[in-house]
Enzyme design. Structure first.
Site, short mmCIF file in Angstrom:
data_model
loop_
_atom_site.label_atom_id
_atom_site.label_comp_id
_atom_site.label_asym_id
_atom_site.label_seq_id
_atom_site.Cartn_x
_atom_site.Cartn_y
_atom_site.Cartn_z
N LEU A 122 10.60 -20.92 -3.96
CA LEU A 122 9.72 -20.04 -3.20
C LEU A 122 8.66 -19.99 -4.16
CD1 LEU A 122 8.89 -17.52 -1.53
CD2 LEU A 122 9.91 -16.04 -3.36
N HIS A 150 2.79 3.14 -8.94
CA HIS A 150 2.72 1.81 -9.37
C HIS A 150 3.88 1.33 -10.05
CE1 HIS A 150 -1.19 2.18 -7.54
NE2 HIS A 150 -1.75 2.59 -8.84
N ASP A 182 0.86 -1.16 -0.09
CA ASP A 182 0.11 0.20 0.03
C ASP A 182 0.85 1.25 0.01
OD1 ASP A 182 -2.34 1.45 -0.11
OD2 ASP A 182 -2.76 1.10 2.05
#
Ligand code: FPP
Length: 251
Positions: free
Chosen positions: A132, A38, A21
């Site tokens: 991962l 972004h 955020d």
């Protein structure tokens, strides 16, 4: 001692989830358009994935686009979708080379075709990787997920494939988007907001929460490591009295 060395690799959270955020505010602070935030956030994603892989985290779930985000101005939505498509395109081979497996949760069919196509191809390509797992939440919200799970189970009951009494937590887990993932051990939210914002509501029941004022585009490996160190100082009880072994003694 540097932060990474202070991490006890024997007691890592298995699954870390992140609410990324603050992109918009970061851009606005610099007098730029929100989309610039972004774009810069993609670099933070790259750094965080590397950080998680380097210390041996098994699952990393990133909240990239919520169901509610569709209500943002069309231009921002379009640019975000373009950015996601480009990021998947640019990063997939590198992820694959590094044995990273890509997965996604959310209403993938609602994404623009070019984005969902890239995503499905990347998921397919990396499906056999054993390092991962990066799980991207796209067009996702927890209430959407829980409602969909309830509908799925109700259908089975209506078709008399199961009895209402058979509906238990295990069945609910299986009906969730995250059926194949363990619950998150740690949730990180950046930008100083102290909310869960409709993210993984079912799965976060016993998750440790970590909030940082750092805005997502500023988030780097060191911030990720700080969150892990903080987590390792905590005592997890899962509602019981005895302590589970996530407390780590720092030298
Ligand atoms: C929240 O900031 C961030 C988002 C809605 C998008 C996150 C997306 C990326 C970082 C793009 C790349 C992602 C991947 C997985 C490659 P905000 O716009 O809500 O910021 P604000 O609260 O300051 O307005």
């Amino acid at each position: 001692m540097d932060l990474k060395q202070r991490i006890n690799t024997e007691r890592l959270p298995c699954h870390v989830a992140i609410i990324m955020d603050g992109n918009g505010r970061w851009a606005e602070q610099q007098g730029k358009e929100r989309i610039f935030g972004h774009e810069s956030g993609v670099e933070s994603v790259r750094d965080t994935v590397k950080a998680a892989a380097e210390i041996g985290i098994s699952y990393l779930t990133l909240f990239a686009f919520s169901t509610e985000n569709w209500c943002r101005p069309q231009k921002e939505v379009d640019t975000l979708m373009g950015l996601l498509t480009k990021a998947i395109d640019n990063e997939t081979l590198d992820l694959h080379k590094n044995n990273v497996r890509l997965q996604a949760i959310g209403d993938i069919d609602s994404l623009p075709f070019s984005c969902s196509k890239q995503l499905r191809e990347a998921i397919e390509l990396t499906s056999g990787n054993t390092g991962l797992t990066v799980n991207v939440a796209l067009s996702y919200s927890a209430r959407w997920e829980i409602t969909k799970a309830a509908r799925k189970i109700a259908r089975k009951v209506a078709e008399k494939r199961i009895d209402p009494e058979d509906v238990d937590q295990e069945l609910m887990n299986e009906a969730m988007e995250t059926a194949r993932l363990p619950d998150p051990d740690l949730l990180i939210r950046t930008s100083g907001e102290l909310r869960i914002s409709n993210f993984l509501l079912w799965q976060l029941a016993y998750t440790e929460l970590y909030f940082t004022p750092v805005l997502w585009p500023d988030f780097r490996k060191k911030h990720f490591y700080q969150a892990i160190i903080d987590y390792q100082r905590r005592e997890r009880r899962f509602g019981k009295v005895e302590c589970h072994a996530d407390e780590v003694k720092q030298a």
